[in-house]
Design a protein around this motif. Sequence first.
Motif, mmCIF file in Angstrom:
data_model
loop_
_atom_site.group_PDB
_atom_site.id
_atom_site.type_symbol
_atom_site.label_atom_id
_atom_site.label_comp_id
_atom_site.label_asym_id
_atom_site.label_seq_id
_atom_site.Cartn_x
_atom_site.Cartn_y
_atom_site.Cartn_z
ATOM 1 N N GLY A 203 0.806 -1.214 0.000
ATOM 2 C CA GLY A 203 0.000 0.000 0.000
ATOM 3 C C GLY A 203 0.838 1.262 0.000
ATOM 4 O O GLY A 203 0.336 2.341 -0.320
ATOM 5 N N SER A 296 -5.883 5.669 0.570
ATOM 6 C CA SER A 296 -5.780 4.249 0.260
ATOM 7 C C SER A 296 -5.433 4.039 -1.213
ATOM 8 O O SER A 296 -5.750 4.865 -2.057
ATOM 9 N N GLU A 300 -12.076 4.914 -1.376
ATOM 10 C CA GLU A 300 -12.361 4.889 0.056
ATOM 11 C C GLU A 300 -13.583 4.049 0.392
ATOM 12 O O GLU A 300 -13.648 3.468 1.475
ATOM 13 N N THR A 303 -12.430 0.611 1.037
ATOM 14 C CA THR A 303 -11.339 0.546 2.004
ATOM 15 C C THR A 303 -11.906 0.466 3.416
ATOM 16 O O THR A 303 -12.827 1.212 3.760
ATOM 17 N N ARG A 305 -10.719 0.810 7.373
ATOM 18 C CA ARG A 305 -9.658 1.275 8.255
ATOM 19 C C ARG A 305 -10.029 0.926 9.699
ATOM 20 O O ARG A 305 -11.131 1.244 10.138
#
Length: 326
Positions: A203, A296, A300, A303, A305
């Motif tokens: 990443g 990311s 998003e 993604t 988190r």
Amino acid sequence: MRRLPTAVEGCRIRLPRRVCRTFATRSPHADLLYQNLQPGAGSVTKPLERRVHELYLPVYGWLKEMHASSTSATTLIGMQCLQGGGKTTLCDQLELLARHDGLNCVVASIDDFYRTHAELEALARSMPDDPLLHGRGQPGTHDVPLMRATVDGLRALRVGETMRVPRYDKSAHGGLGDRAAEAAWPVIDGPVDVVVLEGWCFGFAAAGARGASPPPPRLRNVDAALADFAPTYAALDAFLVLQALSARYVYEWREDAEAERRATGGGAMSADDVVDFVDRYYPSYEAYLPELYRASPCAEDRTKRVWIGRDRLPSPAPPAGHDVLQ
């Protein structure tokens, strides 16, 4: 409406809060994880209960959502976390839960795609002034074409087809490591529903790819190598990042592991060796981790988190402006 017998009503009223909570959180998936992580135990510890219900099960639920909504037959999910933050254990639970639900989930680590011992020695000779590339670890020490070919192969597997996935033997050559013999690579049956590709630096984006200023001189070669990861990032269907409240945890987590080995009499690094070991990785954390926590490699809405604390358990998000490098 028919009333419950008084005795039953009384039991419901008098159940201790701890028991009520335990009953409320039991499920086939939770029981499967408890049996795997704490076999034979008469009761579940509170940290394990939190880890199961606040981390493993929510992440697995998200994984299934990403797979169900993906346009790819085989969903490719990337994952990043500091070394020692619990990636391997989390991935083991995801594979277990997926198998229980009839999904073929394959986890691959970028650690399994390091260059061979001979290739790493040649790399070090060709870069005499760059100690970050003297030994496996940093971007630039991975066989990225092999990684991409493996991921592409897994996604292309059909019914009745198989392939082997590389493994790296970190104990070879006195701990310097080498790619394991192909006969030791696990065999994967197709088709594959989900591939999870995880790594401590997976990443991280090269400075040029994100329009940032050039990296510090000592990271020039590492930054150039990160550009090779871009095609794999572009192929991701989703991304998971376990965001540590402090990048400095990596020193403590590594020392935790080595202290356990020292206590059991196994081969282990000294406390000073741990610091030297992590120091080789930390420049990349300083340069690339804050940006990953902001942006990311995936959209998003694809993604997830999860902030984690020193105990590796989910934590509330820190206030705006929080510096993870402190």
